[in-house]
Design an enzyme around this catalytic site. Structure first.
Site, PDB file in Angstrom:
ATOM      1  N   SER A  62       1.024  -1.162  -0.197  1.00  0.00           N
ATOM      2  CA  SER A  62       0.083  -0.084  -0.046  1.00  0.00           C
ATOM      3  C   SER A  62       1.034   1.242   0.127  1.00  0.00           C
ATOM      4  O   SER A  62       0.333   2.491  -0.338  1.00  0.00           O
ATOM      5  CB  SER A  62      -0.967  -0.297   1.298  1.00  0.00           C
ATOM      6  OG  SER A  62      -0.205   0.204   2.428  1.00  0.00           O
ATOM      7  N   LYS A 117       0.807   4.516   6.768  1.00  0.00           N
ATOM      8  CA  LYS A 117       0.321   5.524   5.753  1.00  0.00           C
ATOM      9  C   LYS A 117       0.999   6.701   6.020  1.00  0.00           C
ATOM     10  O   LYS A 117       1.780   7.272   6.860  1.00  0.00           O
ATOM     11  CB  LYS A 117      -1.008   5.710   6.054  1.00  0.00           C
ATOM     12  CG  LYS A 117      -1.749   4.337   6.047  1.00  0.00           C
ATOM     13  CD  LYS A 117      -1.904   3.535   4.873  1.00  0.00           C
ATOM     14  CE  LYS A 117      -2.702   2.221   4.940  1.00  0.00           C
ATOM     15  NZ  LYS A 117      -2.524   1.222   3.469  1.00  0.00           N
TER      16      LYS A 117
END
Length: 226
Positions: A62, A117
């Protein structure tokens, strides 16, 4: 005739311990030293892991191409302030999280898992997505590490991947996204990350292993994360 009574002297053992006793004592001393060293090392490791630096491994794509699967990272745990156990107080704080930071945090839907993230929106920011483009407070969010690996643009009615919001980031919360925009499960889907769930700032890759080619990625080792 005068009698002399002999009083027997108490027997005193002045002999030094035998070789076996000396070896046993030395062995016990060495074992104790090793045990003390191990205990100290464990305590130091616990302190460092809890308050200073912790290692993490990247399990998914990701954050590609910033972070690859198999990258091993060190996370600075005190830059945002270290929490004192059993209290809400913090110490060693250097600064607050801000836009662009790559953070490790407890996944809101399953706190037993850690996610990584990039912060896109800080408290009070208005974040919106329009056809794969992200806007913060009405201005395009420029992220040089952002990549798109899917050409298809999904309508907002079907999926918030490419078009979402606008949403206002609540106090003490952050809107996060993966750099691999089309293959990241992030704030677009499950909401915000609260400040107390952030574990730290990812700052360097100390090891990287390419499991497909079964070899180290030497070019990644020692590289700073930005």
């Amino acid at each position: 005739m005068e009698e002399h009574t002999e009083i027997p002297e108490k027997s005193v053992n002045n002999e030094s311990p035998g070789p076996a006793c000396e070896q046993g004592a030395r062995r016990k001393g060495i074992i104790r030293e090793y045990a003390e060293s191990i205990v100290i090392a464990i305590l130091l490791a616990l302190v460092i892991r809890t308050y200073l630096v912790q290692a993490f491994k990247i399990p998914s794509g990701s954050m590609e191409d910033t972070l690859a699967i198999g990258d091993h990272l060190l996370v600075n745990k005190f830059i945002y302030g270290t929490r004192i156990p059993f209290s809400g107080a913090t110490f060693l704080k250097l600064r607050d999280p801000h836009q662009g930071d790559v953070i490790v945090f407890e996944y809101p839907e399953d706190p037993s898992k850690d996610f990584i993230k990039r912060i896109v929106g800080a408290p009070g920011d208005v974040v919106e997505g329009k056809g794969k483009k992200v806007f913060v407070n009405g201005k395009p969010y420029e992220n040089p590490h952002e990549v798109h690996k899917e050409k298809e643009v999904i309508p907002k009615e079907m999926n918030p991947r490419d078009t979402f919001g606008p949403v206002t980031v609540p106090p003490n919360s952050y809107f996060v996204m993966g750099d691999n925009r089309d293959r990241s499960y992030d704030s677009r889907f499950w909401g915000f990350v609260s400040r107390d769930k952030i574990k730290g700032l990812a700052f360097i890759k100390y090891w990287s292993w390419d499991r497909e080619k079964f070899r180290p990625r030497f070019g990644n080792i020692g590289r700073l994360i930005n």
